[in-house]
Motif scaffolding. Structure first.
Motif, PDB file in Angstrom:
ATOM      1  N   GLU A   1      -4.271   5.186  -3.119  1.00 24.80           N
ATOM      2  CA  GLU A   1      -5.438   5.074  -2.402  1.00 24.80           C
ATOM      3  C   GLU A   1      -6.724   4.927  -3.381  1.00 24.80           C
ATOM      4  OE1 GLU A   1      -7.825   8.080   0.473  1.00 24.80           O
ATOM      5  OE2 GLU A   1      -5.635   8.345   0.174  1.00 24.80           O
ATOM      6  N   ASP A   2      -6.712   5.159  -4.788  1.00 28.57           N
ATOM      7  CA  ASP A   2      -7.714   4.954  -5.781  1.00 28.57           C
ATOM      8  C   ASP A   2      -8.169   3.594  -6.004  1.00 28.57           C
ATOM      9  OD1 ASP A   2      -5.513   4.827  -7.233  1.00 28.57           O
ATOM     10  OD2 ASP A   2      -6.307   6.091  -8.755  1.00 28.57           O
ATOM     11  N   LYS A   3      -6.966   2.873  -5.602  1.00 29.08           N
ATOM     12  CA  LYS A   3      -7.152   1.363  -5.805  1.00 29.08           C
ATOM     13  C   LYS A   3      -7.156   0.496  -4.601  1.00 29.08           C
ATOM     14  CE  LYS A   3      -4.600   1.510 -10.391  1.00 29.08           C
ATOM     15  NZ  LYS A   3      -3.507   0.776 -11.075  1.00 29.08           N
ATOM     16  N   TRP A   4      -7.880   1.189  -3.788  1.00 26.74           N
ATOM     17  CA  TRP A   4      -8.061   0.317  -2.169  1.00 26.74           C
ATOM     18  C   TRP A   4      -9.439  -0.238  -2.667  1.00 26.74           C
ATOM     19  CZ3 TRP A   4      -6.244   3.875   2.132  1.00 26.74           C
ATOM     20  CH2 TRP A   4      -4.830   4.192   2.020  1.00 26.74           C
ATOM     21  N   THR A   5      -9.413  -1.152  -3.344  1.00 29.29           N
ATOM     22  CA  THR A   5     -10.916  -2.008  -3.466  1.00 29.29           C
ATOM     23  C   THR A   5     -10.401  -3.428  -3.332  1.00 29.29           C
ATOM     24  OG1 THR A   5     -10.557  -2.082  -5.804  1.00 29.29           O
ATOM     25  CG2 THR A   5     -11.665  -0.201  -5.131  1.00 29.29           C
ATOM     26  N   ILE A   6     -11.633  -4.157  -3.237  1.00 28.23           N
ATOM     27  CA  ILE A   6     -11.755  -5.608  -2.875  1.00 28.23           C
ATOM     28  C   ILE A   6     -11.021  -6.249  -4.126  1.00 28.23           C
ATOM     29  CG2 ILE A   6     -12.865  -7.853  -2.465  1.00 28.23           C
ATOM     30  CD1 ILE A   6     -14.837  -6.084  -1.040  1.00 28.23           C
ATOM     31  N   ASP A   7     -11.505  -6.100  -5.242  1.00 31.31           N
ATOM     32  CA  ASP A   7     -10.931  -6.711  -6.530  1.00 31.31           C
ATOM     33  C   ASP A   7      -9.454  -6.193  -6.619  1.00 31.31           C
ATOM     34  OD1 ASP A   7     -13.323  -8.019  -7.045  1.00 31.31           O
ATOM     35  OD2 ASP A   7     -14.034  -6.306  -8.360  1.00 31.31           O
ATOM     36  N   GLU A   8      -8.978  -4.994  -6.443  1.00 29.87           N
ATOM     37  CA  GLU A   8      -7.833  -4.460  -6.836  1.00 29.87           C
ATOM     38  C   GLU A   8      -6.605  -5.376  -5.817  1.00 29.87           C
ATOM     39  OE1 GLU A   8      -6.234  -2.805  -9.145  1.00 29.87           O
ATOM     40  OE2 GLU A   8      -7.616  -2.098 -10.207  1.00 29.87           O
ATOM     41  N   ILE A   9      -7.404  -5.552  -4.592  1.00 27.71           N
ATOM     42  CA  ILE A   9      -6.413  -5.936  -3.397  1.00 27.71           C
ATOM     43  C   ILE A   9      -6.287  -7.390  -3.885  1.00 27.71           C
ATOM     44  CG2 ILE A   9      -6.253  -6.720  -1.021  1.00 27.71           C
ATOM     45  CD1 ILE A   9      -7.291  -3.962  -0.205  1.00 27.71           C
ATOM     46  N   ALA A  10      -7.283  -8.064  -4.365  1.00 25.15           N
ATOM     47  CA  ALA A  10      -7.233  -9.543  -4.525  1.00 25.15           C
ATOM     48  C   ALA A  10      -6.197 -10.040  -5.929  1.00 25.15           C
ATOM     49  CB  ALA A  10      -8.731 -10.016  -4.962  1.00 25.15           C
TER      50      ALA A  10
ATOM     51  N   VAL B   1       0.842  -1.472  -0.070  1.00 27.54           N
ATOM     52  CA  VAL B   1      -0.225  -0.081   0.122  1.00 27.54           C
ATOM     53  C   VAL B   1       0.779   1.375   0.304  1.00 27.54           C
ATOM     54  CG1 VAL B   1      -1.679   1.294   1.384  1.00 27.54           C
ATOM     55  CG2 VAL B   1      -2.201  -1.082   1.204  1.00 27.54           C
ATOM     56  N   ARG B   2       0.575   2.155  -0.679  1.00 29.08           N
ATOM     57  CA  ARG B   2       1.232   3.744  -0.672  1.00 29.08           C
ATOM     58  C   ARG B   2       0.764   4.183   0.130  1.00 29.08           C
ATOM     59  NH1 ARG B   2       3.409   5.363  -6.169  1.00 29.08           N
ATOM     60  NH2 ARG B   2       4.879   6.953  -5.658  1.00 29.08           N
ATOM     61  N   LYS B   3       1.858   4.683   1.103  1.00 28.47           N
ATOM     62  CA  LYS B   3       1.464   5.559   2.177  1.00 28.47           C
ATOM     63  C   LYS B   3       1.809   7.158   1.846  1.00 28.47           C
ATOM     64  CE  LYS B   3       2.672   6.850   7.017  1.00 28.47           C
ATOM     65  NZ  LYS B   3       2.900   8.233   6.563  1.00 28.47           N
ATOM     66  N   PRO B   4       0.830   7.875   2.071  1.00 22.34           N
ATOM     67  CA  PRO B   4       1.190   9.446   1.538  1.00 22.34           C
ATOM     68  C   PRO B   4       1.622  10.078   2.850  1.00 22.34           C
ATOM     69  CG  PRO B   4      -1.048   9.115   2.174  1.00 22.34           C
ATOM     70  CD  PRO B   4      -0.537   7.637   2.119  1.00 22.34           C
ATOM     71  N   LYS B   5       2.241  11.208   2.678  1.00 27.03           N
ATOM     72  CA  LYS B   5       3.001  11.939   3.852  1.00 27.03           C
ATOM     73  C   LYS B   5       1.704  12.413   4.367  1.00 27.03           C
ATOM     74  CE  LYS B   5       6.323  15.499   4.648  1.00 27.03           C
ATOM     75  NZ  LYS B   5       7.448  16.416   4.006  1.00 27.03           N
ATOM     76  N   GLY B   6       1.779  12.563   5.746  1.00 23.50           N
ATOM     77  CA  GLY B   6       0.802  13.016   6.583  1.00 23.50           C
ATOM     78  C   GLY B   6       0.272  12.060   7.747  1.00 23.50           C
ATOM     79  N   PRO B   7      -0.459  11.479   7.114  1.00 25.22           N
ATOM     80  CA  PRO B   7      -1.007  10.363   8.013  1.00 25.22           C
ATOM     81  C   PRO B   7      -0.108   9.252   8.643  1.00 25.22           C
ATOM     82  CG  PRO B   7      -1.831   9.797   5.942  1.00 25.22           C
ATOM     83  CD  PRO B   7      -1.213  11.038   6.082  1.00 25.22           C
ATOM     84  N   THR B   8      -0.467   8.665   9.846  1.00 27.41           N
ATOM     85  CA  THR B   8       0.561   7.598  10.571  1.00 27.41           C
ATOM     86  C   THR B   8      -0.021   6.406   9.847  1.00 27.41           C
ATOM     87  OG1 THR B   8      -1.217   6.966  12.055  1.00 27.41           O
ATOM     88  CG2 THR B   8       0.523   8.781  12.650  1.00 27.41           C
TER      89      THR B   8
END
Length: 241
Positions: free
Chosen positions: A198-207, A26-33
């Motif tokens: 983040e735009d690909k955080w879906t069930i199908d993409e993760i599968a 997963v790509r983590k953006p700058k800002g959130p933990t």
């Protein structure tokens, strides 16, 4: 009839979600933990699957962890040092070295993270120095008072870049802290090729990502070997600039 069809579709999505098991990036953006990224990922997936949760009980519904914490942000400075001085010092931090973990970290004392204790203003002692390994380290850019380490900073587990930069500053009789940090690789997973935006955080993409990433693991273990008693995913967090 439309309502029944919609319910069936959500049921299939939930079944697919909870059948997933393995590793993905997963790509983590700058800002959130890192923890905040995982919580958002869970919320997205559970919402897509139509699974209702009750506040903090979401962790019991879908289990996702990450392989290494990344800081949300940092600042930095380096003073009165030449490029040659810096390059010579970097040689001392290549190979097997001893490193003291930073106080502001996910390491724990009495069951609580050191960073949490520090935020509460409690006194925290540094952990003892421990052996870590740096496979390669180079200077990419030098523009006083800032410097950039090359993208080929390769290290073993338990290594802290913030401690490295702090130690480099001390070795140069000055001080230095991290301004920006990007993890470009975690094990076999690279930021450019494997980390899901983040735009690909879906069930199908993760599968699909699970299938692809599982094949990259040493020895090519099957998904069956990665299954646990609690269906879910383990996310490898990578940080974006």
């Amino acid at each position: 009839m439309a309502g029944e069809a919609g319910g069936a579709a959500l049921g299939r999505a939930a079944d697919k979600l909870f059948s997933l098991s393995g590793l993905f990036a997963v790509r983590k953006p700058k800002g959130p933990t890192s923890a905040a990224v995982l919580n958002l990922l869970k919320e997205r997936l559970l919402a897509e699957a139509g699974v209702q949760t009750n506040g903090n009980k979401r962790n019991q519904v879908l289990k996702i962890g990450h392989g290494g914490t990344l800081d949300s942000a940092a600042t930095g400075v380096l003073d009165q040092v030449t490029k040659e001085d810096l390059e010579n010092v970097l040689l001392k931090f290549t190979g097997d070295i001893m490193q003291v973990p930073p106080l502001y970290s996910a390491l724990k004392k009495g069951g609580e993270r050191l960073s949490t204790l520090m935020k509460r203003g409690e006194a925290v002692e540094a952990k003892p120095a421990r052996p870590v390994r740096v496979y390669s380290l180079s200077l990419q850019q030098f523009q006083p008072p800032l410097f950039t380490l090359g993208k080929d900073v390769e290290c073993g587990g338990g290594f802290y870049v913030r401690s490295l930069v702090n130690d480099i500053g001390k070795e140069l009789s000055t001080c230095a802290t991290v301004q920006e940090l990007t993890r470009t690789k975690q094990g076999p997973f690279t930021l450019e090729e494997h980390a899901l935006h983040e735009d690909k955080w879906t069930i199908d993409e993760i599968a699909r990502s699970l299938e692809h990433c599982t094949a990259l693991l040493p020895g090519g273990p099957s998904r069956k070997k990665l299954k646990t008693e609690h269906p879910g995913e383990t996310a490898v967090i990578c940080e974006d600039k």
